[in-house]
Scaffold this motif. Sequence first.
Motif, PDB file in Angstrom:
ATOM      1  N   ALA A   1      30.026  28.414  42.982  1.00 27.24           N
ATOM      2  CA  ALA A   1      31.017  27.371  43.268  1.00 27.24           C
ATOM      3  C   ALA A   1      32.289  27.992  43.836  1.00 27.24           C
ATOM      4  CB  ALA A   1      31.321  26.559  42.010  1.00 27.24           C
ATOM      5  N   VAL A   2      32.716  29.101  43.263  1.00 27.05           N
ATOM      6  CA  VAL A   2      33.921  29.773  43.753  1.00 27.05           C
ATOM      7  C   VAL A   2      33.644  30.430  45.107  1.00 27.05           C
ATOM      8  CG1 VAL A   2      35.568  31.632  43.291  1.00 27.05           C
ATOM      9  CG2 VAL A   2      34.913  30.065  41.464  1.00 27.05           C
ATOM     10  N   ALA A   3      32.457  30.977  45.282  1.00 23.36           N
ATOM     11  CA  ALA A   3      32.106  31.604  46.563  1.00 23.36           C
ATOM     12  C   ALA A   3      32.151  30.581  47.698  1.00 23.36           C
ATOM     13  CB  ALA A   3      30.719  32.247  46.476  1.00 23.36           C
TER      14      ALA A   3
ATOM     15  N   THR B   1      38.106  40.483  49.116  1.00 24.97           N
ATOM     16  CA  THR B   1      39.420  40.329  49.742  1.00 24.97           C
ATOM     17  C   THR B   1      39.264  39.693  51.118  1.00 24.97           C
ATOM     18  OG1 THR B   1      40.234  42.248  48.509  1.00 24.97           O
ATOM     19  CG2 THR B   1      41.537  41.542  50.418  1.00 24.97           C
ATOM     20  N   THR B   2      38.257  40.123  51.876  1.00 22.08           N
ATOM     21  CA  THR B   2      37.970  39.546  53.191  1.00 22.08           C
ATOM     22  C   THR B   2      37.670  38.052  53.075  1.00 22.08           C
ATOM     23  OG1 THR B   2      37.126  41.650  53.989  1.00 22.08           O
ATOM     24  CG2 THR B   2      36.433  39.704  55.202  1.00 22.08           C
ATOM     25  N   ARG B   3      37.067  37.668  51.949  1.00 21.57           N
ATOM     26  CA  ARG B   3      36.746  36.249  51.726  1.00 21.57           C
ATOM     27  C   ARG B   3      37.949  35.435  51.261  1.00 21.57           C
ATOM     28  NH1 ARG B   3      30.568  35.809  49.658  1.00 21.57           N
ATOM     29  NH2 ARG B   3      31.102  33.607  49.868  1.00 21.57           N
ATOM     30  N   GLY B   4      39.073  36.090  51.041  1.00 19.56           N
ATOM     31  CA  GLY B   4      40.287  35.360  50.681  1.00 19.56           C
ATOM     32  C   GLY B   4      40.642  35.385  49.209  1.00 19.56           C
ATOM     33  N   PHE B   5      39.937  36.180  48.404  1.00 11.54           N
ATOM     34  CA  PHE B   5      40.297  36.289  46.994  1.00 11.54           C
ATOM     35  C   PHE B   5      41.611  37.042  46.870  1.00 11.54           C
ATOM     36  CE2 PHE B   5      35.863  35.277  46.671  1.00 11.54           C
ATOM     37  CZ  PHE B   5      35.701  34.655  45.442  1.00 11.54           C
ATOM     38  N   LYS B   6      42.442  36.609  45.928  1.00 15.31           N
ATOM     39  CA  LYS B   6      43.768  37.190  45.707  1.00 15.31           C
ATOM     40  C   LYS B   6      43.832  37.812  44.314  1.00 15.31           C
ATOM     41  CE  LYS B   6      45.465  35.354  49.538  1.00 15.31           C
ATOM     42  NZ  LYS B   6      45.291  36.112  50.731  1.00 15.31           N
TER      43      LYS B   6
ATOM     44  N   ALA C   1      45.122  45.857  54.210  1.00 16.28           N
ATOM     45  CA  ALA C   1      44.671  46.950  53.354  1.00 16.28           C
ATOM     46  C   ALA C   1      45.398  46.924  52.004  1.00 16.28           C
ATOM     47  CB  ALA C   1      44.873  48.289  54.040  1.00 16.28           C
ATOM     48  N   GLN C   2      46.684  46.547  52.013  1.00 20.31           N
ATOM     49  CA  GLN C   2      47.428  46.510  50.750  1.00 20.31           C
ATOM     50  C   GLN C   2      46.859  45.464  49.796  1.00 20.31           C
ATOM     51  OE1 GLN C   2      49.771  48.779  49.725  1.00 20.31           O
ATOM     52  NE2 GLN C   2      49.432  47.759  47.766  1.00 20.31           N
ATOM     53  N   GLN C   3      46.390  44.331  50.346  1.00 14.52           N
ATOM     54  CA  GLN C   3      45.794  43.291  49.489  1.00 14.52           C
ATOM     55  C   GLN C   3      44.555  43.831  48.779  1.00 14.52           C
ATOM     56  OE1 GLN C   3      47.018  39.912  49.004  1.00 14.52           O
ATOM     57  NE2 GLN C   3      45.645  40.211  47.282  1.00 14.52           N
ATOM     58  N   ILE C   4      43.769  44.662  49.474  1.00 18.65           N
ATOM     59  CA  ILE C   4      42.573  45.272  48.861  1.00 18.65           C
ATOM     60  C   ILE C   4      42.993  46.137  47.680  1.00 18.65           C
ATOM     61  CG2 ILE C   4      40.720  46.960  49.224  1.00 18.65           C
ATOM     62  CD1 ILE C   4      40.524  45.844  52.125  1.00 18.65           C
ATOM     63  N   ILE C   5      44.002  46.970  47.888  1.00 18.56           N
ATOM     64  CA  ILE C   5      44.491  47.860  46.812  1.00 18.56           C
ATOM     65  C   ILE C   5      45.036  47.032  45.645  1.00 18.56           C
ATOM     66  CG2 ILE C   5      46.131  49.707  46.223  1.00 18.56           C
ATOM     67  CD1 ILE C   5      44.337  50.825  48.306  1.00 18.56           C
ATOM     68  N   ASP C   6      45.811  45.991  45.962  1.00 18.68           N
ATOM     69  CA  ASP C   6      46.372  45.138  44.913  1.00 18.68           C
ATOM     70  C   ASP C   6      45.261  44.460  44.115  1.00 18.68           C
ATOM     71  OD1 ASP C   6      48.875  45.842  45.863  1.00 18.68           O
ATOM     72  OD2 ASP C   6      49.252  43.914  46.848  1.00 18.68           O
TER      73      ASP C   6
ATOM     74  N   PRO D   1      34.414  31.135  51.618  1.00 13.84           N
ATOM     75  CA  PRO D   1      33.249  31.516  52.422  1.00 13.84           C
ATOM     76  C   PRO D   1      33.469  32.802  53.195  1.00 13.84           C
ATOM     77  CG  PRO D   1      34.443  29.743  53.491  1.00 13.84           C
ATOM     78  CD  PRO D   1      35.098  29.968  52.152  1.00 13.84           C
ATOM     79  N   LEU D   2      32.365  33.409  53.595  1.00 16.13           N
ATOM     80  CA  LEU D   2      32.461  34.580  54.455  1.00 16.13           C
ATOM     81  C   LEU D   2      33.130  34.175  55.758  1.00 16.13           C
ATOM     82  CD1 LEU D   2      28.894  36.055  53.909  1.00 16.13           C
ATOM     83  CD2 LEU D   2      31.041  37.175  53.296  1.00 16.13           C
ATOM     84  N   PRO D   3      33.998  35.039  56.303  1.00 20.32           N
ATOM     85  CA  PRO D   3      34.633  34.702  57.575  1.00 20.32           C
ATOM     86  C   PRO D   3      33.575  34.622  58.686  1.00 20.32           C
ATOM     87  CG  PRO D   3      35.522  36.767  56.669  1.00 20.32           C
ATOM     88  CD  PRO D   3      34.448  36.295  55.758  1.00 20.32           C
TER      89      PRO D   3
END
Length: 133
Positions: free
Chosen positions: A122-124, A84-89, A1-6, A128-130
């Motif tokens: 390309a970035v997507a 965020t679920t897809r791994g974006f930071k 959840a913190q990664q989503i907020i960040d 990828p979706l989990p």
Amino acid sequence: AQQIIDNTSELADQMQKRGFKLLTGGTSNHLILSDVYKSFGIDGKVAEVAMDTIGLNLNANAVADDPLPPFRPSGIRLGTPAITTRGFKVKDMEQIAEWMKQAIDNRDNPKVLDKLKKEVMAVAKVHPLPSDS
């Protein structure tokens, strides 16, 4: 959840640097609400269509005391849980904000929108979706 907020906080900052007026001046949760009418002189539906064209999903959204009608509201609403679920930071938020601004600036230029869509796709693929497995 913190990664989503960040991610949301960084995306909000990067959007503001590109001229998006945010209704909260930032965000403290997973949602961002921007007044694109005040920011760029377009309604939220125009922004939503431009984003959809390049593969970014968000919704047109009314703002407080909205001068525009409900079906063409002044704002857009977006969040970061899906990316965020897809791994974006946090480091990826600058690129997303830039794509958003470029989509708005080039909303009537199919050639540029197509180029942006290829970049987004390309970035997507790298994020990828989990899978359910």
